[in-house]
Scaffold this motif. Structure first.
Motif, short mmCIF file in Angstrom:
data_model
loop_
_atom_site.label_atom_id
_atom_site.label_comp_id
_atom_site.label_asym_id
_atom_site.label_seq_id
_atom_site.Cartn_x
_atom_site.Cartn_y
_atom_site.Cartn_z
N ILE A 48 0.85 -1.19 0.00
CA ILE A 48 0.00 0.00 0.00
C ILE A 48 0.89 1.25 0.00
O ILE A 48 1.91 1.29 0.69
N ILE A 49 0.47 2.24 -0.77
CA ILE A 49 1.20 3.52 -0.80
C ILE A 49 0.28 4.61 -0.31
O ILE A 49 -0.82 4.81 -0.86
N LEU A 50 0.70 5.30 0.74
CA LEU A 50 -0.06 6.42 1.29
C LEU A 50 0.52 7.71 0.70
O LEU A 50 1.72 7.95 0.76
N VAL A 51 -0.36 8.55 0.13
CA VAL A 51 0.10 9.78 -0.53
C VAL A 51 -0.70 10.97 -0.01
O VAL A 51 -1.93 10.94 0.03
N ASP A 52 0.02 12.04 0.36
CA ASP A 52 -0.65 13.29 0.74
C ASP A 52 -0.93 14.08 -0.53
O ASP A 52 -0.24 13.92 -1.54
N ILE A 53 -1.93 14.97 -0.49
CA ILE A 53 -2.23 15.80 -1.66
C ILE A 53 -1.20 16.92 -1.80
O ILE A 53 -0.67 17.18 -2.87
N ASN A 54 -0.91 17.58 -0.69
CA ASN A 54 0.01 18.72 -0.75
C ASN A 54 1.45 18.23 -0.56
O ASN A 54 1.86 17.88 0.53
N LEU A 55 2.21 18.25 -1.66
CA LEU A 55 3.60 17.79 -1.62
C LEU A 55 4.56 18.91 -2.03
O LEU A 55 5.61 18.67 -2.60
N THR A 56 4.18 20.15 -1.73
CA THR A 56 4.90 21.32 -2.26
C THR A 56 6.41 21.32 -2.04
O THR A 56 7.15 21.74 -2.91
N SER A 57 6.87 20.82 -0.91
CA SER A 57 8.31 20.91 -0.63
C SER A 57 9.11 19.72 -1.18
O SER A 57 10.33 19.74 -1.15
N ILE A 58 8.42 18.68 -1.72
CA ILE A 58 9.18 17.53 -2.23
C ILE A 58 8.84 17.14 -3.67
O ILE A 58 9.53 16.32 -4.26
N ILE A 81 -5.07 8.02 -0.57
CA ILE A 81 -4.83 9.45 -0.33
C ILE A 81 -5.10 9.69 1.15
O ILE A 81 -6.22 9.52 1.63
N LEU A 82 -4.05 10.05 1.88
CA LEU A 82 -4.14 10.34 3.32
C LEU A 82 -3.81 11.82 3.47
O LEU A 82 -2.66 12.21 3.32
N THR A 83 -4.83 12.64 3.73
CA THR A 83 -4.61 14.08 3.60
C THR A 83 -5.44 14.93 4.55
O THR A 83 -6.44 14.48 5.09
N GLY A 84 -5.00 16.15 4.71
CA GLY A 84 -5.76 17.14 5.47
C GLY A 84 -6.71 17.91 4.57
O GLY A 84 -7.55 18.67 5.02
N TYR A 85 -6.56 17.74 3.25
CA TYR A 85 -7.43 18.41 2.27
C TYR A 85 -8.64 17.53 1.96
O TYR A 85 -8.71 16.91 0.92
#
Length: 198
Positions: A48-58, A81-85
């Motif tokens: 499983i791959i967990l990805v955030d929506i906001n990846l601005t710094s990487i 998608i594991l996110t605060g958005y």
């Protein structure tokens, strides 16, 4: 389970790693903190791959675009998608592209673990709400141009559209969002998540 977490918030990433690795069902959690393209990540070894929506710094684009690229390269991949958005349009886009779940970062750790076990066995997790009238790409473009301060004439010039076409797009936007003017439309579209996270 072998988990890969792609998130640019180091404190959150380390916390999730520690919490998940306490479980006997999680073999390990690897973190990605720097990469240039999808090809830099060997994600075939993970369940499983967990990805955030906001990846601005990487990363140069957002997590949804990254997830879509990964799914195109490897169809059976299980992305969450594991996110605060937690905006409905983001969830809708994620579901349509073939992501397995859309999970808010405020989730209880035990519930997250339960859902990861379910995802591992093939389950999908999305909220039951559905967006009925989705704005088209062109309608979003027109609205975003106005949000960025362009006049109708400038929108016509920039997008190579006639005034009548722009007016039709705006009328469709107002109707779909249930609003009466441009400001209300921009506000509602922001709340729904139609514009990329900044």
């Amino acid at each position: 389970m072998k988990i890969l977490l792609i998130d640019d918030h180091k404190l959150f990433s380390q916390s999730i790693k520690m919490i998940l690795e306490l479980s006997e069902t999680i073999e390990y959690v690897d973190l990605v903190e720097n990469f240039q393209s999808v090809d830099d990540i060997d994600y075939s070894q993970y369940d499983i791959i967990l990805v955030d929506i906001n990846l601005t710094s990487i990363y140069e684009t957002d997590g949804l675009a990254l997830a879509e690229e990964m799914i195109k390269k490897e169809r059976g991949i299980k992305i969450v998608i594991l996110t605060g958005y937690s905006k409905k349009i983001y969830e809708y886009r994620a579901q349509k592209m073939g992501v397995y779940a859309f999970i808010d970062k405020s989730i209880d750790p035990d519930k997250l673990l339960t859902q990861l076990k379910g995802i591992y066995s093939g389950k999908k997790y999305f909220s039951v709400e559905e967006i009925v009238d989705i704005l088209s790409e062109r309608e979003i473009e027109v609205l975003e141009s106005i949000r960025n301060g362009l006049t109708i004439d400038e929108v016509c010039e920039t997008l190579f559209l006639s005034k009548r076409t722009v007016s039709n797009h705006l009328a469709n936007v107002f109707s779909k969002l249930g609003v009466n003017n441009r400001q209300e439309a921009i506000h509602k579209a922001e709340l729904l998540g139609y514009f990329s996270p900044e």
